[in-house]
Motif scaffolding. Structure first.
Motif, PDB file in Angstrom:
ATOM      1  N   THR A  17      26.797 147.625  97.705  1.00  0.00           N
ATOM      2  CA  THR A  17      25.801 148.345  96.939  1.00  0.00           C
ATOM      3  C   THR A  17      25.529 149.669  97.588  1.00  0.00           C
ATOM      4  O   THR A  17      25.743 149.859  98.775  1.00  0.00           O
ATOM      5  CB  THR A  17      24.489 147.545  96.872  1.00  0.00           C
ATOM      6  N   GLY A  18      25.045 150.608  96.809  1.00  0.00           N
ATOM      7  CA  GLY A  18      24.704 151.892  97.418  1.00  0.00           C
ATOM      8  C   GLY A  18      25.259 153.034  96.619  1.00  0.00           C
ATOM      9  O   GLY A  18      26.351 152.935  96.077  1.00  0.00           O
ATOM     10  N   ALA A  56      31.319 158.607 107.812  1.00  0.00           N
ATOM     11  CA  ALA A  56      30.182 158.089 107.049  1.00  0.00           C
ATOM     12  C   ALA A  56      29.136 157.480 107.975  1.00  0.00           C
ATOM     13  O   ALA A  56      27.929 157.651 107.766  1.00  0.00           O
ATOM     14  CB  ALA A  56      30.664 157.054 106.035  1.00  0.00           C
ATOM     15  N   LYS A  57      29.591 156.788 109.002  1.00  0.00           N
ATOM     16  CA  LYS A  57      28.654 156.172 109.943  1.00  0.00           C
ATOM     17  C   LYS A  57      27.802 157.228 110.634  1.00  0.00           C
ATOM     18  O   LYS A  57      26.570 157.084 110.746  1.00  0.00           O
ATOM     19  CB  LYS A  57      29.428 155.356 110.988  1.00  0.00           C
ATOM     20  N   ASN A  70      13.964 154.212 103.589  1.00  0.00           N
ATOM     21  CA  ASN A  70      14.735 154.209 102.345  1.00  0.00           C
ATOM     22  C   ASN A  70      15.770 153.083 102.403  1.00  0.00           C
ATOM     23  O   ASN A  70      16.764 153.168 103.127  1.00  0.00           O
ATOM     24  CB  ASN A  70      15.428 155.561 102.145  1.00  0.00           C
ATOM     25  N   THR A  71      15.531 152.025 101.651  1.00  0.00           N
ATOM     26  CA  THR A  71      16.418 150.860 101.706  1.00  0.00           C
ATOM     27  C   THR A  71      17.807 151.164 101.155  1.00  0.00           C
ATOM     28  O   THR A  71      18.792 150.570 101.590  1.00  0.00           O
ATOM     29  CB  THR A  71      15.803 149.688 100.921  1.00  0.00           C
ATOM     30  N   ASP A  72      17.908 152.091 100.183  1.00  0.00           N
ATOM     31  CA  ASP A  72      19.221 152.415  99.619  1.00  0.00           C
ATOM     32  C   ASP A  72      20.120 153.073 100.662  1.00  0.00           C
ATOM     33  O   ASP A  72      21.290 152.717 100.828  1.00  0.00           O
ATOM     34  CB  ASP A  72      19.062 153.357  98.419  1.00  0.00           C
ATOM     35  N   CYS A  76      23.603 151.538 102.500  1.00  0.00           N
ATOM     36  CA  CYS A  76      24.892 152.229 102.596  1.00  0.00           C
ATOM     37  C   CYS A  76      25.343 152.352 104.054  1.00  0.00           C
ATOM     38  O   CYS A  76      26.519 152.168 104.380  1.00  0.00           O
ATOM     39  CB  CYS A  76      24.783 153.619 101.961  1.00  0.00           C
ATOM     40  N   TYR A  77      24.391 152.662 104.934  1.00  0.00           N
ATOM     41  CA  TYR A  77      24.714 152.759 106.360  1.00  0.00           C
ATOM     42  C   TYR A  77      25.198 151.416 106.889  1.00  0.00           C
ATOM     43  O   TYR A  77      26.169 151.343 107.660  1.00  0.00           O
ATOM     44  CB  TYR A  77      23.468 153.221 107.115  1.00  0.00           C
ATOM     45  N   LEU A  78      24.566 150.338 106.464  1.00  0.00           N
ATOM     46  CA  LEU A  78      24.963 149.008 106.899  1.00  0.00           C
ATOM     47  C   LEU A  78      26.374 148.681 106.441  1.00  0.00           C
ATOM     48  O   LEU A  78      27.139 148.027 107.151  1.00  0.00           O
ATOM     49  CB  LEU A  78      23.968 147.981 106.357  1.00  0.00           C
TER      50      LEU A  78
END
Length: 655
Positions: A17-18, A56-57, A70-72, A76-78
């Protein structure tokens, strides 16, 4: 957040998700950020879409710092961490995500699974207990508790929780368990831990028949090897390789398990290192039976240090953890590979203490390579026992029969440890069977002498490694996670076992001096985390728990601290302790502030204190006391691990 099929095996555990930007959704929604967008975020999301995970990381990590709630973005980071991050980073990000949305049971279960993988068992138990209270009908938390206790080597507790789960299934219990490989394998491991070997083997075999997969086969082979059913394990491994001939990880697993014992079809046999095949003349073959894994507590314990020192002197060393049935940390397995590159004559002995037939085959196979010709004197062989275990009793006659010199080296007062059950009888047998008795402290030597009825025990104390604690003129910059106080910066490293340490004394010191910073380095073992004093310190702003660190990294913390503390309780257990950390503190140039221990009487630059007031006086005295550099250096020159290894060889008439 929108849903999309995961693109890699590693990401399958979490739905992908993201979004791909504030205005370009990845899925069905977009990331909402203050100001309507951000170039840094856009670049990070684009890198994620293009699978440039390292980039990206880095970018999304900065975005998380900018928008931590910000959970979104955090999701994505996760996702990037699941591709290029460490398990520890993934765990911390998952904890952060759960804190933002504690009602997300799926995230909580993922965090529990990460805790299990990283052996954060105390945290896992607390998390599972909390969510089980909130969701008593969710039996998944019961399974988590069972697995956590099984990994913590508390099989009876694990069995209790697993029985709760099975009972909750009602009439369909047998069918559910039979069709759930994870539950069945958990039953097998619990049965193995309680010595119900026949049941463990039957369950493992049934699972592979009902659910043939790489995971079930590898777990079943592990069960068979750990139980000592070597012939059946070889057959099962061959079947596994035949079913999955292209799975390289399985092939490597098979070779790791059976190296030196069985040939697995389709793979390259393991070769014995050159220095193992061509041992240095005048050296010995040494089997070490250790109470700890090689990297436990960062690898700074007595057994791995002595193993390194003996290997450095050219001796062939096989290192074994006495309860190898416990799953070793993943990092431990990696360390043994790295260790083999550094010391090619230091190898792991990957069998459990009760697998007598495997010991006979493995030890004989490895030590027969490069043996001296028949005309030359046979190579000396030594088995060094450093921990009591009932299983050892069956091995000692075998080693005696093969011509090994049996050495018992007492490194702790095992009776003083809360978790040790009746070691005295086993230790008594070890003392009477052993050819050589050693101890790391005078009280331990007196105990062994009393057992055998004569003063024959040699005291060889702990030490430190010049390799890990070299002389440093200009220290490197401090570690990124180290914290500094306004007036003092204090370090402690080692175990965090509550029946060793006086946490109440430490708590007083912490609360009375908010301008002092305490950096605590050590593993959090299951059971310790629930100790009230430790929990209270976690909320203190001037205490930071940094977790376990490799012994090679400790000096970096010591070089930037003002003092090293040892807050042991004063009891029979600590009366017999010769603390390794004290040598390492001195090697960093640190003054030592400790509770009283007889073994510290000979240490320079050391203050022994009974109360918090005495500790405060000691820290004040340090400010006006110049470091006795010459006395410290003279002391350290006689206390290296290499020197201790040479003393060991002399005690065995090999020096």
């Amino acid at each position: 957040m929108g849903k999309q099929k995961a693109t890699s095996k590693k990401a399958k555990s979490r739905k992908k998700t993201g979004p791909m930007g504030a205005n370009k959704p990845y899925g069905s929604k977009s990331v909402a950020v203050p100001g309507g967008g951000n170039a840094l975020l856009q670049e990070g999301l684009l890198a994620l879409k293009q699978k440039h995970y390292p980039q990206a990381k880095a970018l999304l990590g900065k975005a998380v710092e900018q928008w931590p709630n910000n959970t979104d973005i955090l999701t994505c980071y996760l996702e990037t961490l699941q591709h290029v991050g460490s398990k520890s980073e993934e765990m911390e990000a998952t904890r952060q995500l759960l804190a933002l949305n504690p009602g997300n049971v799926g995230t909580a279960l993922e965090l529990a699974n990460l805790y299990l993988q990283l052996y954060q068992l105390g945290r896992c138990v607390r998390l599972a207990t909390r969510y089980l209270k909130q969701y008593p009908a969710d039996s998944r938390w019961v399974v988590v508790l069972a697995e956590a206790y099984q990994r913590a080597d508390r099989p009876h507790k694990a069995e209790q929780w697993l029985n709760v789960y099975v009972s909750s299934l009602g009439p369909r219990a047998k069918d559910v368990v039979r069709h759930t490989p994870k539950i069945a394998m958990l039953q097998a491991n619990i049965a193995l831990s309680t010595n119900n070997l026949e049941r463990a083997l039957q369950i493992a075999l049934d699972v592979t028949i009902a659910h043939p997969s790489p995971a079930t086969y590898s777990q079943a082979v592990n069960v068979f090897v750990r139980s000592g059913a070597l012939v059946q394990a070889v057959r099962l491994a061959k079947t596994m390789v035949q079913h999955f001939p292209k799975d390289r990880m399985l092939l490597q697993f098979a070779h790791d398990i059976f190296r030196g014992v069985a040939d697995i079809p389709g793979g390259k046999p393991r070769t014995v290192p050159e220095t193992f095949a061509n041992p240095k003349p005048g050296t010995a073959d040494i089997v070490m039976i250790s109470p700890t894994h090689f990297l436990e507590n960062g690898g700074g314990h007595h057994p791995p240090q002595i193993a390194r020192a003996l290997a450095g002197l050219g001796h062939r060393v096989l290192f074994n953890q006495v309860h190898a049935a416990k799953t070793a940390p993943a990092a431990d397995k990696e360390a043994m590979v790295v260790m083999g590159d550094v010391y090619r004559n230091l190898q792991e002995l990957p069998v459990t203490a009760f697998q007598r037939q495997v010991w006979q085959q493995y030890v004989g196979q490895v030590f027969s390579v490069g043996d001296t010709p028949e005309a030359a004197p046979p190579r000396p062989k030594v088995v060094l026992v450093m921990h009591w275990s009932p299983y050892i009793l069956s091995l000692l006659p075998m080693f005696k029969a093969q011509g090994f010199t049996v050495v018992y080296w007492c490194v702790d007062d095992w009776q003083g440890l809360n978790e040790v059950r009746s070691p005295l009888t086993v230790e008594t047998v070890c003392c009477h069977v052993a050819d050589v008795l050693l101890a790391t402290a005078e009280p331990l030597a007196k105990k062994l002498n009393t057992i055998v009825g004569k003063p024959v025990t040699t005291v060889i104390r702990n030490g430190f490694s010049r390799q890990h604690f070299p002389k440093v003129v200009a220290p490197a910059p401090p570690p990124a996670d180290m914290r500094f106080g306004e007036k003092k910066t204090i370090v402690y490293w080692g175990g965090l076992v509550h029946h060793w340490l006086d946490w109440e004394l430490m708590t007083q010191l912490v609360h009375r001096h908010p301008d002092w910073m305490f950096n605590v380095i050590g593993p959090n073992k299951e059971g310790d985390l629930t100790h009230p004093a430790i929990e209270a310190l976690r909320d203190a702003p001037n205490v930071v728990f940094l977790g376990s660190k490799p012994v090679s990294e400790l000096a970096a913390y010591g070089h930037h601290a003002d003092a090293g503390v040892i807050h042991f309780k004063v009891n029979d257990l600590t009366e017999a302790v010769n603390p390794v950390k004290a040598y390492e503190y001195l090697a960093c140039g640190l003054p030592i502030v400790s509770t009283p221990m007889p073994e510290l009487d000979a240490f320079p630059y050391t203050w022994q204190c009974q109360t918090v007031e005495e500790m405060e006086a000691a820290f004040a005295a340090i400010e006006t006391t110049p470091a006795p550099t010459e006395a410290i250096e003279q002391f350290l020159n006689t206390t290296t691990w290499q020197g201790r290894a040479e003393a060991f060889l002399q005690a065995c008439s090999l020096g």
